[in-house]
Design a protein around this motif. Structure first.
Motif, PDB file in Angstrom:
ATOM      1  N   ALA A  76      47.979  35.231  45.164  1.00 35.39           N
ATOM      2  CA  ALA A  76      46.922  36.345  44.880  1.00 35.39           C
ATOM      3  C   ALA A  76      46.130  35.638  43.550  1.00 35.39           C
ATOM      4  O   ALA A  76      44.944  35.327  43.619  1.00 35.39           O
ATOM      5  CB  ALA A  76      47.408  37.701  44.341  1.00 35.39           C
ATOM      6  N   LEU A  89      40.337  39.839  46.165  1.00 37.57           N
ATOM      7  CA  LEU A  89      40.569  41.066  45.858  1.00 37.57           C
ATOM      8  C   LEU A  89      41.388  42.057  46.952  1.00 37.57           C
ATOM      9  O   LEU A  89      42.021  42.833  46.401  1.00 37.57           O
ATOM     10  CB  LEU A  89      38.937  41.756  46.330  1.00 37.57           C
ATOM     11  CG  LEU A  89      38.280  41.303  44.810  1.00 37.57           C
ATOM     12  CD1 LEU A  89      36.683  41.774  45.355  1.00 37.57           C
ATOM     13  CD2 LEU A  89      38.590  41.915  43.671  1.00 37.57           C
ATOM     14  N   GLY A  92      44.982  40.892  46.157  1.00 39.32           N
ATOM     15  CA  GLY A  92      45.421  41.560  44.659  1.00 39.32           C
ATOM     16  C   GLY A  92      45.788  43.077  45.040  1.00 39.32           C
ATOM     17  O   GLY A  92      46.884  43.574  44.347  1.00 39.32           O
ATOM     18  N   VAL A  93      44.808  43.673  45.777  1.00 37.43           N
ATOM     19  CA  VAL A  93      45.116  45.186  45.900  1.00 37.43           C
ATOM     20  C   VAL A  93      46.249  45.466  46.937  1.00 37.43           C
ATOM     21  O   VAL A  93      47.247  46.320  46.542  1.00 37.43           O
ATOM     22  CB  VAL A  93      43.947  46.051  46.601  1.00 37.43           C
ATOM     23  CG1 VAL A  93      44.302  47.252  47.040  1.00 37.43           C
ATOM     24  CG2 VAL A  93      42.749  45.883  45.678  1.00 37.43           C
ATOM     25  N   GLY A 108      50.362  42.651  38.827  1.00 42.11           N
ATOM     26  CA  GLY A 108      49.501  42.786  39.688  1.00 42.11           C
ATOM     27  C   GLY A 108      48.053  43.552  39.196  1.00 42.11           C
ATOM     28  O   GLY A 108      47.113  42.944  39.448  1.00 42.11           O
ATOM     29  N   LEU A 109      48.293  44.609  38.626  1.00 37.97           N
ATOM     30  CA  LEU A 109      47.191  45.394  37.712  1.00 37.97           C
ATOM     31  C   LEU A 109      46.533  44.566  36.726  1.00 37.97           C
ATOM     32  O   LEU A 109      45.337  44.554  36.934  1.00 37.97           O
ATOM     33  CB  LEU A 109      47.728  46.751  37.607  1.00 37.97           C
ATOM     34  CG  LEU A 109      48.243  47.655  38.627  1.00 37.97           C
ATOM     35  CD1 LEU A 109      48.971  48.862  38.036  1.00 37.97           C
ATOM     36  CD2 LEU A 109      46.973  48.199  39.133  1.00 37.97           C
ATOM     37  N   TRP A 111      46.230  41.250  36.712  1.00 40.62           N
ATOM     38  CA  TRP A 111      45.525  40.232  37.346  1.00 40.62           C
ATOM     39  C   TRP A 111      44.297  40.818  37.991  1.00 40.62           C
ATOM     40  O   TRP A 111      43.402  40.070  37.760  1.00 40.62           O
ATOM     41  CB  TRP A 111      46.461  39.491  38.569  1.00 40.62           C
ATOM     42  CG  TRP A 111      45.700  38.697  39.293  1.00 40.62           C
ATOM     43  CD1 TRP A 111      45.296  38.891  40.565  1.00 40.62           C
ATOM     44  CD2 TRP A 111      44.633  37.704  39.132  1.00 40.62           C
ATOM     45  NE1 TRP A 111      44.597  38.003  41.215  1.00 40.62           N
ATOM     46  CE2 TRP A 111      44.113  37.290  40.164  1.00 40.62           C
ATOM     47  CE3 TRP A 111      44.415  36.949  37.624  1.00 40.62           C
ATOM     48  CZ2 TRP A 111      43.182  35.943  39.970  1.00 40.62           C
ATOM     49  CZ3 TRP A 111      43.635  35.813  37.638  1.00 40.62           C
ATOM     50  CH2 TRP A 111      43.130  35.334  38.610  1.00 40.62           C
ATOM     51  N   LEU A 112      44.509  41.861  38.496  1.00 36.53           N
ATOM     52  CA  LEU A 112      43.265  42.595  39.285  1.00 36.53           C
ATOM     53  C   LEU A 112      42.217  42.729  38.036  1.00 36.53           C
ATOM     54  O   LEU A 112      41.079  42.805  38.402  1.00 36.53           O
ATOM     55  CB  LEU A 112      43.535  44.017  39.940  1.00 36.53           C
ATOM     56  CG  LEU A 112      44.192  43.874  41.448  1.00 36.53           C
ATOM     57  CD1 LEU A 112      44.386  45.152  41.784  1.00 36.53           C
ATOM     58  CD2 LEU A 112      43.080  43.379  42.362  1.00 36.53           C
ATOM     59  N   LEU A 115      40.646  39.607  37.446  1.00 35.55           N
ATOM     60  CA  LEU A 115      39.859  39.212  38.913  1.00 35.55           C
ATOM     61  C   LEU A 115      38.367  39.973  38.672  1.00 35.55           C
ATOM     62  O   LEU A 115      37.286  39.397  38.974  1.00 35.55           O
ATOM     63  CB  LEU A 115      40.545  39.558  39.967  1.00 35.55           C
ATOM     64  CG  LEU A 115      39.994  39.040  41.199  1.00 35.55           C
ATOM     65  CD1 LEU A 115      39.830  37.730  41.192  1.00 35.55           C
ATOM     66  CD2 LEU A 115      40.893  39.348  42.458  1.00 35.55           C
ATOM     67  N   TYR A 116      38.551  41.256  38.565  1.00 37.84           N
ATOM     68  CA  TYR A 116      37.313  42.325  38.419  1.00 37.84           C
ATOM     69  C   TYR A 116      36.303  41.761  37.419  1.00 37.84           C
ATOM     70  O   TYR A 116      35.212  41.922  37.551  1.00 37.84           O
ATOM     71  CB  TYR A 116      37.642  43.743  38.215  1.00 37.84           C
ATOM     72  CG  TYR A 116      38.216  44.318  39.634  1.00 37.84           C
ATOM     73  CD1 TYR A 116      37.616  44.048  40.799  1.00 37.84           C
ATOM     74  CD2 TYR A 116      39.266  45.099  39.441  1.00 37.84           C
ATOM     75  CE1 TYR A 116      38.183  44.742  42.076  1.00 37.84           C
ATOM     76  CE2 TYR A 116      39.833  45.816  40.618  1.00 37.84           C
ATOM     77  CZ  TYR A 116      39.338  45.708  41.919  1.00 37.84           C
ATOM     78  OH  TYR A 116      39.802  46.146  42.991  1.00 37.84           O
TER      79      TYR A 116
END
Length: 134
Positions: A76, A89, A92-93, A108-109, A111-112, A115-116
């Protein structure tokens, strides 16, 4: 306490493991070598190379159970770092959804969130395809 005798003992054990292959079969040695190479690329921040190496290992189904979550997380991250935005995206989700109530969910959150912030917010849509960036 680390003494000269324990240092020599560890050196001998390491040499023995290398000479005997560490007790691994040829297939296990290839998997270990593949993971080591992918980890090396990831550590060197060569995310596109690491991405392809990790994806090949996942596709072959040879990732040890203990490393599966970490490898999926690295996939991811590598997607985002190599600017494959839509795939990053989605991955990641999916990563966060599949790891609820584990230590990997907050990672993971996080990283998201990064990423956003990094995904280009400008773009245009042609049909169903979105082109991001200037």
């Amino acid at each position: 306490m680390f003494t000269q005798k324990t240092g020599i003992l560890w050196a001998l054990l390491g040499t023995l493991a290398v000479l005997t292959g560490g007790g691994l079969t040829a297939g296990e040695q290839r998997v270990t070598a593949g993971l080591t190479e992918a980890d090396k690329l990831y550590d060197e921040k060569s995310y596109a190379g690491a991405l392809s190496a990790y994806q090949a290992l996942v596709k072959a189904g040879v990732i040890p159970e203990a490393r599966r979550d970490e490898v999926q997380y690295r996939i991811a991250v590598s997607l985002g770092k190599s600017q494959k935005w839509d795939a990053a995206l989605k991955e990641g989700v999916d990563f966060v959804r599949g790891r609820r109530d584990t230590v990997w969910e907050p990672r993971g959150l996080y990283w998201l969130g990064r990423l956003y912030l990094g995904v280009p917010h400008q773009g245009w849509r042609v049909g169903k395809q979105v082109f991001r960036g200037n």
